[in-house]
Design an enzyme around this catalytic site. Structure first.
Site, PDB file in Angstrom:
ATOM      1  N   VAL A 160       0.839  -1.200   0.000  1.00 53.29           N
ATOM      2  CA  VAL A 160       0.000   0.000   0.000  1.00 53.29           C
ATOM      3  C   VAL A 160       0.872   1.247   0.000  1.00 53.29           C
ATOM      4  CG1 VAL A 160      -1.654   1.322   1.378  1.00 53.29           C
ATOM      5  CG2 VAL A 160      -1.972  -1.126   1.075  1.00 53.29           C
ATOM      6  N   VAL A 212       2.311   1.921  -3.544  1.00 48.96           N
ATOM      7  CA  VAL A 212       1.358   2.461  -4.517  1.00 48.96           C
ATOM      8  C   VAL A 212       0.915   3.866  -4.129  1.00 48.96           C
ATOM      9  CG1 VAL A 212      -0.928   2.122  -5.551  1.00 48.96           C
ATOM     10  CG2 VAL A 212       0.572   0.168  -5.183  1.00 48.96           C
ATOM     11  N   GLU A 213       0.731   4.102  -2.837  1.00 47.65           N
ATOM     12  CA  GLU A 213       0.195   5.382  -2.388  1.00 47.65           C
ATOM     13  C   GLU A 213       1.213   6.517  -2.471  1.00 47.65           C
ATOM     14  OE1 GLU A 213      -2.705   6.317  -1.636  1.00 47.65           O
ATOM     15  OE2 GLU A 213      -3.865   4.504  -1.306  1.00 47.65           O
ATOM     16  N   SER A 214       2.438   6.280  -2.027  1.00 47.58           N
ATOM     17  CA  SER A 214       3.397   7.397  -1.913  1.00 47.58           C
ATOM     18  C   SER A 214       4.758   7.110  -2.494  1.00 47.58           C
ATOM     19  CB  SER A 214       3.574   7.756  -0.435  1.00 47.58           C
ATOM     20  OG  SER A 214       4.212   6.689   0.269  1.00 47.58           O
ATOM     21  N   TYR A 253      -6.890  -0.217  -8.680  1.00 45.22           N
ATOM     22  CA  TYR A 253      -6.044   0.028  -7.512  1.00 45.22           C
ATOM     23  C   TYR A 253      -5.714  -1.273  -6.785  1.00 45.22           C
ATOM     24  CZ  TYR A 253      -4.759   1.661  -2.829  1.00 45.22           C
ATOM     25  OH  TYR A 253      -4.109   1.873  -1.641  1.00 45.22           O
TER      26      TYR A 253
END
Length: 315
Positions: free
Chosen positions: A151, A154-156, A235
């Site tokens: 996570v 993918v997020e940051s 996502y």
């Protein structure tokens, strides 16, 4: 006669003192050199341990590891890595706050930290800290630590200062306005940019969604904010692919290819459907005797003369 002798004696003493002072001035460099040699050989000066004496501006800042210790810790490094580390150690250390000690990782975690550092171009010390705290937070809330790291990727892309236009912040892009109370134990909203606090809160949120939705796929759909949408735009697939790559790196296996999620094409417009004649509703104005008379008196469009032109027979 005694007075003259006293004067001569005082004059002789003064001459000898001046001579001794000149001799001491000339001998001072030699005396200093002898003291330096003694200190270098014995490490002490008059019973005082020289290593315990503060070195003022040359003191090592808090949290900075000694070069000798780092060299020993990486004794198996390649010559190129040793050279790079030597350059880093030679550079001045500038830090507003004391550096956190690099956590101890097991073999699996070290493999993950190296993979993340190489893939996302982040310092190895930083990725080691992210991996260490991701494993601790995941253990506490009983979720898969590799899913937590996926996570984050993918997020940051492992940027602790990342911030989105909608207000998601930190490594796991937590919406602080929605989860304000979860940051209170860490000092409030500003703690969203602290890696430890952000990983803790993000892992707890992920655990809540897994418990609520019953599946990892459903939890990821909620995490990205698409709980009520038809799909999550790819996502979930992207996170699970990142988790697969991290697991391969942890086991020392070949890294599978990275999945590129393409956006779904817009739904094609529905073709017009023909309806039975019986379903067609008449919407035109009913024709009356008056409308027929008006239509007969008005010339048809086929014989209408364009504006600005003359009709046949007109001059």
């Amino acid at each position: 006669m005694s007075e003259q002798r006293r004067i001569d004696l005082l004059f002789a003493v003064a001459v000898r003192m001046f001579a001794l002072a000149r001799l001491s001035r000339r001998a001072a460099p030699a005396v200093a050199m002898v003291l330096v040699v003694v200190v270098a050989v014995h490490g002490t000066l008059g019973g005082v341990d020289v290593a315990s004496v503060p070195r003022l501006a040359m003191d090592v800042p808090p949290g900075f590891a000694q070069p000798a210790a780092r060299t020993h810790a990486h004794a198996s490094a390649s010559p190129r890595e040793v050279a790079d580390r030597s350059e880093m150690l030679a550079a001045p250390i500038v830090s507003e706050t004391p550096l956190r000690p690099v956590p101890r990782l097991d073999k699996e975690q070290e493999n993950i930290a190296r993979f993340i550092a190489q893939r996302y171009r982040v310092g190895l010390d930083a990725t080691s800290e992210f991996v260490y705290h991701a494993y601790r937070a995941a253990r506490d809330v009983k979720v898969d630590p590799m899913l937590v790291l996926a996570v984050m990727s993918v997020e940051s892309s492992f940027n602790p200062r990342a911030q989105s236009a909608v207000g998601a912040q930190g490594l796991m892009q937590v919406l602080t306005r929605v989860h304000t109370e979860k940051f209170m134990p860490f000092g409030g909203i500003p703690a969203a940019f602290d890696p430890v606090a952000n990983i803790r809160v993000g892992s707890a949120i992920l655990k809540e969604y897994i418990k609520r939705e019953g599946t990892v796929e459903g939890a990821l759909k909620s995490y990205v904010g698409a709980a009520l949408a038809e799909h999550d735009g790819g996502y979930g697939s992207k996170v699970l692919n990142a988790r697969e790559r991290i697991a391969a790196a942890a086991a020392g296996k070949p890294i599978p290819p990275e999945t590129v999620v393409t956006p779904r094409p817009a739904a094609a417009e529905a073709e017009p459907k023909t309806q039975p004649v019986s379903l067609i509703v008449e919407t035109r104005t009913p024709i009356t005797d008056e409308s027929r008379a008006a239509a007969a008196a008005e010339p048809s469009d086929a014989h209408r003369v364009p504006q600005g032109q003359k009709g046949p027979g007109e001059i």
